[in-house]
Write an enzyme that holds these catalytic residues in place. Structure first.
Site, short mmCIF file in Angstrom:
data_model
loop_
_atom_site.label_atom_id
_atom_site.label_comp_id
_atom_site.label_asym_id
_atom_site.label_seq_id
_atom_site.Cartn_x
_atom_site.Cartn_y
_atom_site.Cartn_z
N GLY B 319 -20.62 74.75 -34.65
CA GLY B 319 -19.92 74.54 -33.38
C GLY B 319 -20.70 75.10 -32.20
O GLY B 319 -21.93 75.23 -32.24
N SER B 320 -19.98 75.50 -31.16
CA SER B 320 -20.62 75.85 -29.88
C SER B 320 -21.54 77.05 -29.97
O SER B 320 -22.33 77.27 -29.04
CB SER B 320 -19.54 76.13 -28.84
OG SER B 320 -18.63 75.07 -28.82
N THR B 321 -21.43 77.84 -31.02
CA THR B 321 -22.36 78.95 -31.16
C THR B 321 -23.80 78.43 -31.14
O THR B 321 -24.71 79.10 -30.68
CB THR B 321 -22.11 79.67 -32.49
OG1 THR B 321 -20.73 79.69 -32.75
CG2 THR B 321 -22.63 81.08 -32.45
N PHE B 322 -23.95 77.19 -31.60
CA PHE B 322 -25.29 76.59 -31.64
C PHE B 322 -25.82 76.28 -30.25
O PHE B 322 -27.01 76.06 -30.09
CB PHE B 322 -25.23 75.30 -32.48
CG PHE B 322 -26.11 75.36 -33.70
CD1 PHE B 322 -25.89 76.30 -34.68
CD2 PHE B 322 -27.17 74.47 -33.85
CE1 PHE B 322 -26.69 76.36 -35.80
CE2 PHE B 322 -27.99 74.54 -34.96
CZ PHE B 322 -27.75 75.48 -35.93
N LYS B 323 -24.92 76.27 -29.25
CA LYS B 323 -25.38 76.00 -27.89
C LYS B 323 -26.33 77.10 -27.43
O LYS B 323 -27.20 76.87 -26.58
CB LYS B 323 -24.19 75.91 -26.92
CG LYS B 323 -23.45 74.59 -27.06
CD LYS B 323 -22.20 74.55 -26.22
CE LYS B 323 -21.41 73.29 -26.54
NZ LYS B 323 -19.98 73.45 -26.27
#
Lengths: 379, 612
Positions: B319-323
Site C-alpha cells: 500500500g501507500s507505504t511504498f510511496k
C-alpha cells in the site's frame, strides 16, 4: 627440467633420484597442510590456543623438513651410514636423558628439549640394521656384524619399552623382522617362530586374564561389561561414517571437535568426515603406491646395503601408515602412530624428512657403481 | 700232515679275527656314516642361522605382496563400512545418537535468557541383557504407570541393543527405577529445551523437536551453522561448553510489541497482525512479532498452518507505504525537487483503468503534498517520469525484487508481475501490484531514512561500523534527509498524526492496501501498515505495525484505514518502548533538524510547509 648435457652435483642429483618418490612426498606434505587446516583449529580452540596454532607450526616446520629431506638425499651410501650412526648415537643419548630427566607427558617420558628423540632413532636404526645384515650376509665368516644385527634390536627397543612407547617398539621390531626375512632367513624360522607365536598368543588369550580382556575389549566391548574406554576409536569410526562417500565438505566436520587427537593420530578420520570415503580410499591407494614403488626400486638395487636399507625405510613408512589408517577404521586396536606427513607433529615430521631423504639417497641410480661391480666380477 | 688242535685253533682264531676285522671295518664304516650325518646336521644348522643375500630380491617381492594385500584389506574394509546400512555401534554411541544434544543458550541483546537447556534423565534398556523381560515390564510399569505395558513388552522383546523406556523422567521416578535394580536398565542424561518467556519472540526464536534439533527460527539457524553439539559421546550433554548466542532482540521491547499488537488484534477483529522495531543504524531487529503465534514450550501448538511468520514468509501489497520508495526514487533521480508540482486535478486514465485518489484534492500538488495527502495519481505520475526500467532498477537496488535472506530460515520470494508494463509501474508506485515480505519493505524504508544505506536486517548483534561496511548505498544523503522531512511533515500535518507522540520528534507513513481476491481488489477487506521513524532528525528506531483485514470501529466512523488501527498501535508502542530503549521524551525539539535541506534554500520546517 635439467638438461642431460649439464654436469654438476645438482644436475646429477636431479637425474639420478626417483622423482616419483620426491613428488609423492611433496604431495603428501601439501595434503598434510590441508588436513591441518581442517582438523587442527578445533583442537587448538579446545586447548585455548590461537585457532591456527597447529597450522602455523605445521607450515613453519615444512620448510626445514623439505630442506632436510633434500640435503639428506644428496648423501652417498657411505655417508648415509655415517649420518645414521651419528643420528643413532645422539638420539640414543637423548632417549636416555629423557628417561632420566624428561618430564612425564601422558604417562611416558618421551620428550626432551621439545623433541621426541625416538622419532629420529627409527630411520637411523633401519640404516644401521640394514648395514649389519648386508655385511653379515656378504662374507661367510663375518660373525660380528651378524651378532651386531641381532644386538641392535634389544639395544634400541629396551629404552623405548622403558619410556614406555609400545607403538614405536612394535614398529621397529616389525621392520627388523622384515630386514631379517629379506636377508634370507630360513623358512624354518619364519614358519617355526610364526607357529610358536600363534600358539603362544592363543595360550595367552586362553589363560591370561589381562590379554583375554584386552582382546575382547577390542572385538566386542559389550561382552565384558558395557561402557569401556574405546572413545577415540569409536569416535573416529563415527566420524568416517558421518562423512559418507563424499564427505560433509571442508571445515564442516563435527566429530573433530570432540576427537582429542583429531590433528595427530586420527587425522584420517577427519579426512573421512570432511572429504568422504572416496578421498580416504584415494589416500590409502596413494600410500600403497608409494610403498610399492619404493619396494620395487629397492628390489632392483644391486648393492645389498642399499637394497636392505631402502626396503627397510619404505616398509617402516608403509607399516606406520597402514597401522594408523587401520586404527582409524577400527580394523585393529588403537596404537599411538601418526600418519606420515599428514598428521601434525614436529619431531615426527622432521624425522620423516630425514628418513625419506635417506630413502631417496639410497634409491639413486648409480651407473658407476654398477660398472665397478661388473669390472670386479669380470676377471 | 696231521691236523693238530693247535692249527685248528689257529684256524678258528684266524676266521674269528677276520670276522672281527670285518665287523670292525663295518663299525668304522658305520662310524664314518655317523660322522657324515653329523656334518649334515651341522650344515643344516649353519643353513638355518645363515642369511643369504641372493634370496633378498625374491623376499622383497614377497613383502611387496604382503603389504599390497594389507593395503587392499583396509581399503576393502572401508568400502564395506560405506556400504553397510547398519554400521557397528557400541552402546554408548547408540545412546548418544538417540539422546538430545546440547544447544547454546539464546540471549537477548541485554543478556536475558530467551532459550536454555535443562538437564533431565531418561531411562533406557538394553533388551539383550534383561534377564526376565516380563518381570522387568511389570516392575517398570508399577513405577511409571503412564507407560503402555504391552508396547513396552514389545520393545524389550526386540533384538535391538538399545531402546528408550521413557524420556525425561523426574528425579523421583529415576530414583525408584534405580532401586528396582534391574540389570540392563540404565539412565542417560539428556537436555530439554525451555523457553522461559513462552510465546514472546517465538517466531524469531523458533523451536526444537524432542531430540533438541532446531526446527524453525534462530534455533534452526544454530543447527545450520553447526553451533550445536554433535550427537556423540559425553560431550553432547554439557551445554556449559557452548558459547551462548546473543540475538538482536530486546526482550522488553518484544514483550511490549506483542502486548500492543495483541490488544489491537482483539480490538479491530483483525485476522492477523505483525510488527517490528528496527535499529536503522545497524539493521538489527530489536523486536519482531507475528500474531497468531505459539508457545515453543508446547509442541502441540505448532501444528496450525496459519502460524507463519508474517514478517518474512507472508508477502503482501504494502500500500501507500511504498510511496516512500517512489518519492525517494524520483527525488534521487534529480527529475523533481521538493518544490516541484504534480498535476492531480483529474483522475489518471490508462486504457480501461482509472487511477483515483482516496481524498481527492483536484489541484496541482507539491511533492510534499503528494506524500502527506497520499495521492495515488501524484505517485503514479512521478514514477512514470523515471520510466518502467528506471523503476525496476531502483526497486531491485532497494532489495524489493529478490528474496531477502536473513538468519531466519523462513523466507519468501516477492511476487513480481510478469510482464511488467507502464500500468504496473503506476500501481506499484502507490503500493499495489507488487507483493513483498513486510520486513523486506521495512529494510528499504530504513535504508531510505538512515542516510541512504541499505542494510539487510539481522537478528544477531551487529555494530554500526560492521553494518555500514556490509551495506550498499541506494539514495544520496540529501534524498534521505528529504524523506525524513516528508515523514515528519506527514506526522505533524498528514495521515500519520498518531505517530506524533509528545516528546518525540517522530515521522510516519500509513499504508492501506486493498486486498486482492482472485484478481479483483476488494473495497472492504484491507491490509494496513504503518511505519514510523523516531527521531526523524537523527534516525534511530523504525517501527512497523500491520494488520490483516482489520474492521472499522463505530467510534472511528467505521473507517478501517491504517491510521486508525496500525497507526494508533504504533503511537502507543513508541510511547511505551522508547523509554525502555533508553530514549526519554525531549522537552525541546531540534531547531535545525534538516540542515542539508536548509542549505539548499528549503528554509522551512516541516510544520510550515504542510500548512501552505
Amino acid at each position: 627440467m635439467i638438461s642431460r648435457a649439464e654436469r654438476g652435483p645438482v644436475a646429477d642429483w636431479f637425474r639420478s633420484i626417483d622423482r616419483w618418490l620426491l613428488g609423492s612426498f611433496a604431495a603428501l606434505m601439501v595434503i598434510g597442510l590441508v588436513m591441518a587446516l581442517a582438523a587442527s583449529p578445533a583442537v587448538a580452540e579446545r586447548l585455548n590456543l590461537p585457532t591456527f596454532h597447529f597450522v602455523d607450526r605445521q607450515a613453519l616446520l615444512l620448510a626445514p623438513t623439505a630442506l632436510l629431506m633434500i640435503v639428506t638425499s644428496f648423501l652417498s651410501p657411505r655417508h648415509t651410514r655415517r649420518a645414521a650412526l651419528i643420528v643413532f648415537a645422539v638420539s640414543m643419548a637423548l632417549i636416555v636423558l629423557a628417561l632420566l630427566f624428561g618430564a612425564e607427558v601422558k604417562g611416558s617420558r618421551r620428550w626432551i628439549m621439545g623433541v621426541q628423540p625416538s622419532e629420529f632413532i627409527k630411520p637411523a636404526f633401519v640404516i644401521l640394521a640394514a648395514w649389519a645384515f648386508s655385511e653379515g650376509g656378504r662374507t661367510h665368516g663375518a660373525v660380528p656384524s651378524r651378532i651386531l644385527a641381532f644386538l641392535l634390536l634389544p639395544l634400541t627397543i629396551v629404552p623405548l619399552i622403558m619410556q614406555p612407547d609400545f607403538g614405536q617398539t612394535m614398529l621397529i621390531s616389525v621392520v627388523w623382522a622384515a630386514l631379517f626375512f629379506m636377508a634370507g632367513l630360513h623358512w624354518f624360522w619364519v614358519l617355526g617362530l610364526g607357529g610358536v607365536g600363534a600358539v603362544g598368543g592363543f595360550l595367552a588369550f586362553r589363560f591370561s586374564p589381562h590379554v583375554h580382556e584386552r582382546v575382547l575389549r577390542f572385538i566386542d566391548p559389550d561382552s565384558i561389561g558395557g561402557m569401556v574406554d574405546t572413545f577415540q576409536v569409536d569416535t573416529a569410526l563415527q566420524s568416517i561414517l558421518s562423512g559418507g562417500w563424499l564427505g560433509r565438505g571442508p571445515g564442516e566436520g563435527v566429530y573433530k571437535r570432540i576427537l582429542p587427537d583429531a590433528h595427530t593420530d586420527f587425522v584420517f578420520a577427519v579426512t573421512g568426515e570432511e572429504f568422504g570415503m572416496l578421498a580416504c580410499l584415494a589416500l590409502i591407494a596413494f600410500f600403497g603406491l608409494i610403498v610399492m614403488r619404493g619396494l620395487w626400486l629397492a628390489s632392483r638395487n644391486e648393492d645389498p646395503f642399499c637394497r636392505f636399507a631402502a626396503a627397510g625405510l619404505i616398509i617402516m613408512f608403509g607399516v606406520q601408515s597402514w597401522i594408523n589408517m587401520a586404527v582409524n577404521i577400527r580394523a585393529i586396536p588403537a596404537k599411538g602412530m601418526t600418519l606420515p606427513f599428514i598428521s601434525y607433529g614436529g619431531s615426527s615430521l622432521l624425522a620423516l624428512g630425514l628418513g625419506m631423504g635417506f630413502l631417496i639417497a639410497l634409491t639413486r641410480k648409480r651407473p658407476h657403481v654398477m660398472l665397478e661391480q661388473q669390472a670386479r666380477q669380470a676377471p | 700232515m696231521t691236523r693238530t688242535p693247535m692249527t685248528f685253533l689257529q684256524m678258528k682264531m684266524n676266521s674269528l679275527l677276520t670276522k672281527m676285522m670285518s665287523s670292525a671295518a663295518k663299525i668304522v664304516l658305520r662310524l664314518k656314516a655317523v660322522d657324515l650325518s653329523w656334518s649334515r646336521v651341522a650344515r643344516l644348522a649353519r643353513d638355518l642361522v645363515r642369511t643369504r643375500l641372493d634370496k633378498s630380491g625374491g623376499r622383497i617381492r614377497l613383502l611387496m605382496l604382503g603389504l599390497f594385500v594389507a593395503y587392499v584389506g583396509i581399503g576393502a574394509r572401508l568400502v564395506l563400512l560405506g556400504l553397510s546400512h547398519d554400521p557397528p555401534l557400541t552402546l554408548k554411541v547408540a545412546a548418544d545418537q538417540a539422546a538430545s544434544g546440547a544447544r547454546p543458550d539464546l540471549l537477548d541483546r541485554n543478556g536475558e535468557i530467551l532459550a536454555t537447556d535443562i538437564k533431565t534423565m531418561s531411562v533406557f534398556a538394553e533388551p539383550r541383557r534383561i534377564i526376565d523381560k516380563d518381570e522387568a515390564v511389570e516392575l517398570i510399569t508399577a513405577v511409571l504407570p503412564d507407560i503402555d505395558a504391552k508396547e513396552l513388552r514389545e520393545r524389550l522383546g526386540s533384538k535391538k541393543g538399545f531402546v528408550w523406556v521413557k524420556r525425561q523422567v523426574t528425579a523421583k521416578e529415576q530414583k525408584e527405577i534405580f532401586h528396582l535394580g534391574l540389570p540392563g536398565v540404565g539412565f542417560f542424561p539428556e537436555n530439554k529445551r525451555v523457553y522461559p518467556n513462552g510465546p514472546v519472540g517465538a517466531h524469531v526464536i523458533g523451536f526444537v523437536d524432542k531430540d533438541n534439533i532446531g526446527i524453525a527460527g534462530m534455533e534452526k539457524y544454530l543447527d545450520n551453522q553447526s553451533l550445536t553439539d554433535p550427537h556423540v559421546a559425553g560431550f553432547s550433554i554439557d551445554p556449559a561448553s557452548l558459547k551462548p548466542v546473543r540475538l538482536s532482540l530486546d526482550l522488553r521491547a518484544t514483550h511490549a510489541l506483542r502486548d500492543e499488537l495483541a490488544a489491537g488484534l482483539t480490538r479491530f477483529h483483525a485476522k492477523a497482525a505483525a510488527g517490528a522495531i528496527m535499529d536503522v543504524t545497524t539493521g538489527e531487529v530489536i523486536a519482531a512479532e507475528s500474531l497468531p503465534d505459539f508457545d515453543p514450550n508446547n509442541s502441540n501448538d505448532m501444528k496450525d498452518p496459519t502460524l507463519i511468520n508474517r514478517l518474512t514468509v507472508g508477502v503482501y501489497e504494502m500500500g501507500s507505504t511504498f510511496k516512500a520508495l517512489t518519492l525517494a526514487m524520483v527525488l534521487d533521480s534529480g527529475k523533481v525537487t521538493l518544490g516541484s508540482h504534480v498535476d492531480a486535478r483529474e483522475n489518471l486514465r490508462y486504457g480501461r483503468f482509472t487511477i483515483h485518489d482516496l481524498h481527492a484534492t483536484h489541484r496541482m500538488l507539491s511533492v510534499p503534498e503528494v506524500f502527506t495527502h497520499s495521492s495515488n495519481i501524484g505517485s503514479a505520475r512521478l514514477a512514470m517520469m523515471v520510466g518502467v526500467q528506471g523503476h525496476q532498477d531502483f526497486l531491485r537496488k532497494a532489495g524489493q525484487l529478490d528474496r531477502m535472506r536473513t538468519e531466519l530460515p523462513e523466507s519468501a520470494a516477492p511476487l513480481i508481475p510478469k510482464p511488467w508494463g507502464e500500468l504496473n509501474t503506476m500501481t506499484i508506485a502507490f503500493g499495489q501490484g507488487l507483493n513483498v515480505a513486510p520486513l523486506q519493505a521495512m529494510m528499504a524504508v530504513a535504508g531510505l531514512l538512515n542516510g541512504g544505506n541499505l542494510m539487510t536486517p539481522t537478528f544477531l548483534i551487529r555494530s554500526p561500523a560492521d553494518a555500514l561496511a556490509q551495506s550498499r548505498r541506494i539514495v544520496s544523503e540529501q534524498t534521505s534527509e528529504s524523506m525524513r522531512y516528508l515523514l515528519r511533515a506527514n506526522a505533524t500535518h498528514g495521515s500519520a498524526d498518531h505517530a506524533n507522540i509528545p516528546g518525540y520528534y517522530a515521522g510516519g507513513k500509513t499504508g492501506t492496501a486493498q486486498k486482492n481476491f482472485h484478481g479483483h481488489y476488494s473495497n472492504d477487506k484491507v491490509f494496513t501498515t504503518f511505519m514510523a521513524i523516531v527521531p526523524a532528525d537523527k534516525p534511530k528506531y523504525l517501527y512497523m505495525a500491520l494488520y490483516d483485514d482489520p474492521q472499522g470501529l463505530p467510534e472511528d466512523g467505521g473507517y478501517h484505514y491504517a491510521a486508525y488501527n496500525a497507526g494508533r498501535v504504533t503511537g502507543r508502542l513508541i510511547e511505551r518502548v522508547e523509554p525502555l530503549l533508553g530514549v526519554p521524551p525531549e522537552q525541546e525539539f531540534p531547531t535545525q533538524p534538516f540542515p542539508l535541506l536548509a542549505k539548499l534554500g528549503y528554509g522551512f520546517d516541516a510544520d510550515k510547509v504542510a500548512k501552505e
